[in-house]
Design a protein around this motif. Structure first.
Motif, short mmCIF file in Angstrom:
data_model
loop_
_atom_site.label_atom_id
_atom_site.label_comp_id
_atom_site.label_asym_id
_atom_site.label_seq_id
_atom_site.Cartn_x
_atom_site.Cartn_y
_atom_site.Cartn_z
N UNK A 138 -0.68 16.59 5.07
CA UNK A 138 -1.68 15.53 4.99
C UNK A 138 -2.88 15.80 5.88
N UNK A 139 -2.89 16.96 6.53
CA UNK A 139 -4.01 17.29 7.39
C UNK A 139 -3.96 16.60 8.74
N UNK A 140 -2.76 16.21 9.20
CA UNK A 140 -2.63 15.57 10.51
C UNK A 140 -2.64 16.64 11.59
N UNK A 163 -4.24 10.89 11.79
CA UNK A 163 -4.86 10.42 10.56
C UNK A 163 -4.78 11.44 9.45
N UNK A 164 -4.79 10.95 8.22
CA UNK A 164 -4.62 11.82 7.05
C UNK A 164 -5.98 12.39 6.63
N UNK A 165 -6.19 13.66 6.94
CA UNK A 165 -7.50 14.28 6.69
C UNK A 165 -7.59 14.99 5.35
N UNK A 166 -6.50 15.19 4.65
CA UNK A 166 -6.56 15.98 3.43
C UNK A 166 -7.36 15.28 2.33
N UNK A 209 0.84 -1.19 0.00
CA UNK A 209 0.00 0.00 0.00
C UNK A 209 0.88 1.24 0.00
N UNK A 210 0.64 2.12 -0.96
CA UNK A 210 1.49 3.30 -1.13
C UNK A 210 1.24 4.30 0.00
N UNK A 211 2.32 4.79 0.61
CA UNK A 211 2.22 5.79 1.66
C UNK A 211 2.22 7.20 1.09
N UNK A 212 2.05 8.19 1.95
CA UNK A 212 2.03 9.58 1.48
C UNK A 212 3.40 10.05 1.06
N UNK A 213 3.41 11.03 0.18
CA UNK A 213 4.68 11.62 -0.23
C UNK A 213 5.26 12.48 0.89
N UNK A 214 6.54 12.39 1.06
CA UNK A 214 7.21 13.14 2.11
C UNK A 214 7.05 14.65 1.88
N UNK A 244 -4.92 22.30 12.70
CA UNK A 244 -6.30 21.89 12.42
C UNK A 244 -6.95 22.68 11.30
N UNK A 245 -6.20 23.38 10.51
CA UNK A 245 -6.80 24.11 9.38
C UNK A 245 -7.43 23.12 8.42
N UNK A 246 -8.75 23.23 8.15
CA UNK A 246 -9.41 22.27 7.26
C UNK A 246 -8.84 22.34 5.84
N UNK A 247 -8.62 21.16 5.25
CA UNK A 247 -8.03 21.09 3.92
C UNK A 247 -9.02 20.59 2.86
#
Length: 552
Positions: free
Chosen positions: A10-12, A281-284, A1-6, A18-21
Motif C-alpha cells: 500500500x506504499x506505507x 498512510x496509503x501512498x499507492x 468504508x472498505x479497507x485495503x486487501x491483505x 519508501x520506493x515510490x509506487x
C-alpha cells in the motif's frame, strides 16, 4: 468504508519502505517540493507559463498555494474526459493561507490591493478560512508574494500533500464563556510545522482544526486531526482528540480517541498524528491516501496505542467528550467580548467578495476602532474589538459591500464552492447559482417564518469542498446522460448545528434537480418542512424521518 486487501503493498513507509509506487510519489521523492518557490521567482516568472515543466506546474506549485485554473469555455461535459493540461488555463488560483482566519486590517487592505492589481478584482472566502484569488499570471507571482510577505502573510503549504491551513476558532481570545483560549496553541502549531521538512511530503493533504468555543465552530468532525476544547474534571481545561474525518466521495466523520490533550502536549500530539499519517498512510492509490482510510482499518483503539507507543512515548489520560454545542458556530450578528467591546459577524453571498470590498472593509473596520478581522469556516467575516457605540456605524458602512449582520436565513446559511467558473474538477456553475437561489428565497419565502437557518451547500463536483453531506440541503453537481443536474442530500449536519452529534445526510433516491429548477425545489422542500415538522423539530430531524415523497 472498505479497507485495503491483505498482503498488498500500500506504499506505507514504515511497512514496505519508501520506493515510490506512482508518479506523484516519484516527483515528491526527487526534492522538497517547497524548493520550487525559488524557480518561480528566478526563472518561470521571466520565461513564462510555457516554460514550466508539468511536474512543477501541476504538482509542486500546489505546495505554494498555486493551482492552474480552468480554461474558460471548457464545458462541464469535458471535465472527466480531458487531462489537466487540456483543462488548464495559463492563469492560476492563488490560495492565501490564513491560519485561524486571522487578518489585521493592514493585511486585509494589502490582499485587496493585490486582488485589484493582479487578480482582476477576485477574492473568495473559502470554507477553510482562506482567501482565494484568480487570474494570477506567473509573471506577477514574485511581486504578489513580496507584498504578502511584507505584511506577514504566506501562501506556504496552502495546497499540496502538506499540513493545510490550521482551522481555528475565529473568536479565540475574545469570546465570553470560552472553554479554553487556543490562540497560543494555534500559534505554536503554525510556528513549528508550516514549512517543516519532516512533514512536507505526506500521502495527501492533512487538515487540522482547533477550538475552545462552546459553539464548536471549526467543523471538527471532518478534519484529519481536531483539538476540541473540554474541561477535564481533574486536569482542567484542555482538548478532546479527534482523528480521521474527511468528506469527498467517501465521506467519513472523525472519531474520538477518548484521549485528553493538555496544552503542553498539543504540539507533540499533532506531530504524532501527522507522523502516523506520513509513515503508515496509503501512498499507492491517491484515492485511498487520506487518513480516514487508515483509521477505518485500524480503529480508534489501535490508532491511540500506536500514537502513544511509537510517537509520544507516554500515555494520554482519558478525557470527556465535548458538551453539546451552544450558540451559533457561524458567529453572525453582534456579540459582546470578554473586554466589553463587540465582535460583529457578517454573512456574504456564498463566500464571494472582491478586492475593492476588502479594502473598503479594512477602512470601515479601522473607522470603527478595530484592527482585527477574522474569516470563519462557514464563509463569514468577523470584525473584532468594536466599541459598542461604533457597531451601528460599522454595520451600515459595510452593507453596500454585500456584508450583512442581520441576513435572511438563506443568505446566512448558503455556502458554495468555486464551481466551473475556475475549478478544473467541476461540472456545473455554483457561485452565481447560489446568489440567484438566495435572492429567490428572500422573495418567495418572505411570507413565512423559518425558525432556524436551513443550510444550503452547493458543490460543483463530487469532492464536497462545500460539505454537501453535512448540510440540511446539500447539492452535488453532476453530468449525467447529457444533462447537468444536482444530486440531492438532505438532513446532514455537524455537532455545531442543532444536532446532538454529527451525521451525514440521506440521498433522495432518483431525485435529480437542474439549475433552472433549483429555486423551485428549495422553496418546495422548505414549505413542506414547515408544514409537516413536529414541535421543535429541526430540518435535519424532519428530513431524516420524512417519507421520500415529501422530499421531492
Amino acid at each position: 468504508m472498505r479497507g485495503p486487501r491483505k498482503g498488498t503493498d500500500l506504499g506505507q513507509w514504515k511497512v514496505s519502505g519508501r520506493t515510490p509506487l506512482n508518479h506523484n510519489e516519484e516527483f515528491k521523492a526527487e526534492e522538497n517540493s517547497l524548493d520550487v518557490r525559488q524557480r518561480i521567482i528566478d526563472t518561470y516568472s521571466k520565461t513564462g507559463y510555457a516554460s514550466i515543466p508539468a511536474d512543477d506546474v501541476h504538482g509542486r506549485f500546489r505546495w505554494l498555494g498555486l493551482y492552474t485554473q480552468r480554461k474558460q469555455g471548457v464545458a462541464g461535459a469535458n471535465t472527466s474526459k480531458l487531462d489537466a493540461e487540456s483543462l488548464s488555463d495559463e492563469y492560476f488560483m492563488q490560495r492565501i493561507r490564513l491560519d485561524g482566519g486571522q487578518l489585521s486590517t493592514e493585511q486585509t487592505r494589502v490582499v485587496g490591493e493585490v486582488s485589484r492589481d493582479f487578480a482582476r478584482g477576485t477574492a473568495d472566502v473559502s470554507d477553510r478560512q482562506n482567501i482565494q484569488l484568480h487570474w494570477i499570471a506567473i509573471e506577477d507571482v514574485p511581486e504578489m508574494w513580496e507584498r504578502l510577505d511584507a505584511v506577514g502573510l504566506t501562501t506556504l503549504e496552502a495546497c499540496g500533500d502538506t499540513p493545510r491551513v490550521f482551522l481555528g476558532s475565529p473568536v479565540a481570545g475574545v469570546e465570553k464563556n470560552a472553554i479554553i483560549d487556543p490562540s497560543e496553541d494555534l500559534a505554536a502549531l503554525r510556528e513549528e510545522f508550516i514549512g517543516n521538512p519532516e512533514y512536507v511530503n505526506l500521502p495527501r493533504k492533512f487538515k487540522t482544526a482547533i477550538t475552545g468555543s462552546p459553539t464548536l465552530d471549526v467543523v471538527h468532525e471532518i478534519n484529519d486531526v481536531s483539538f476540541v476544547g473540554v474541561d477535564h474534571p481533574e486536569l482542567g481545561p484542555g482538548y478532546d482528540l479527534w482523528v480521521g474525518g474527511a468528506l469527498s466521495v467517501a465521506p467519513r466523520l472523525g472519531e474520538r480517541l477518548g484521549a485528553f490533550v493538555s496544552r503542553e502536549n498539543v504540539v507533540p500530539v499533532w506531530a504524532g498524528v501527522c507522523g502516523i499519517f506520513r509513515d503508515y498512510g496509503y501512498r499507492k492509490q491517491r484515492t485511498k491516501a487520506r487518513l480516514k482510510f487508515l483509521l477505518a482499518e485500524w480503529g480508534p483503539d489501535k490508532f491511540r496505542q500506536v500514537l502513544q507507543d511509537e510517537y509520544l512515548g507516554f500515555e494520554l489520560p482519558d478525557g470527556p467528550a465535548p458538551e453539546r454545542a451552544v450558540g451559533h458556530s457561524d458567529h453572525v450578528g453582534v456579540h459582546e467580548q470578554v473586554d466589553g467591546n463587540r465582535y460583529v459577524g457578517f454573512a456574504l453571498t456564498a463566500g464571494r467578495l472582491s478586492g475593492d470590498a476588502l479594502v473598503a472593509l479594512a477602512d470601515a473596520a479601522e473607522a470603527a476602532g478595530s484592527q482585527r478581522i477574522r474569516l470563519t469556516p462557514h464563509q463569514k467575516v468577523l470584525v473584532l474589538d468594536v466599541p459598542e457605540d461604533n457597531v451601528d456605524g460599522l454595520i451600515e458602512a459595510v452593507r453596500p459591500l454585500g456584508l450583512h449582520a442581520k441576513p435572511s436565513p438563506f443568505r446566512r446559511s448558503t455556502i458554495a464552492c468555486t464551481g466551473i467558473e475556475f475549478c478544473k474538477l467541476a461540472f456545473v456553475e455554483t457561485k452565481g447559482l447560489a446568489a440567484r437561489v438566495i435572492d429567490d428565497m428572500e422573495d418567495r419565502l418572505a411570507d413565512v417564518e423559518i425558525p432556524t437557518p436551513i443550510s444550503l451547500h452547493i458543490n460543483g463536483c463530487p469532492n464536497s469542498c462545500a460539505r454537501i453531506q453535512t448540510a440540511d440541503i446539500g447539492l452535488k453537481g453532476q453530468y449525467i446522460g447529457e444533462e447537468y443536474v444536482f444530486q440531492v442530500h438532505l438532513g446532514g449536519g455537524l455537532a455545531s448545528t442543532d444536532r446532538e452529534e454529527g451525521g451525514l445526510g440521506r440521498t433522495v433516491r432518483g431525485l435529480k434537480v437542474t439549475a433552472d429548477d433549483l429555486s423551485d425545489y428549495v422553496e418546495r422542500v422548505t414549505r413542506t418542512f414547515l408544514r409537516e415538522r413536529g414541535p421543535e423539530q429541526s430540518f435535519a430531524e424532519w428530513a431524516l424521518s420524512a417519507e421520500e415523497d415529501s422530499l421531492r
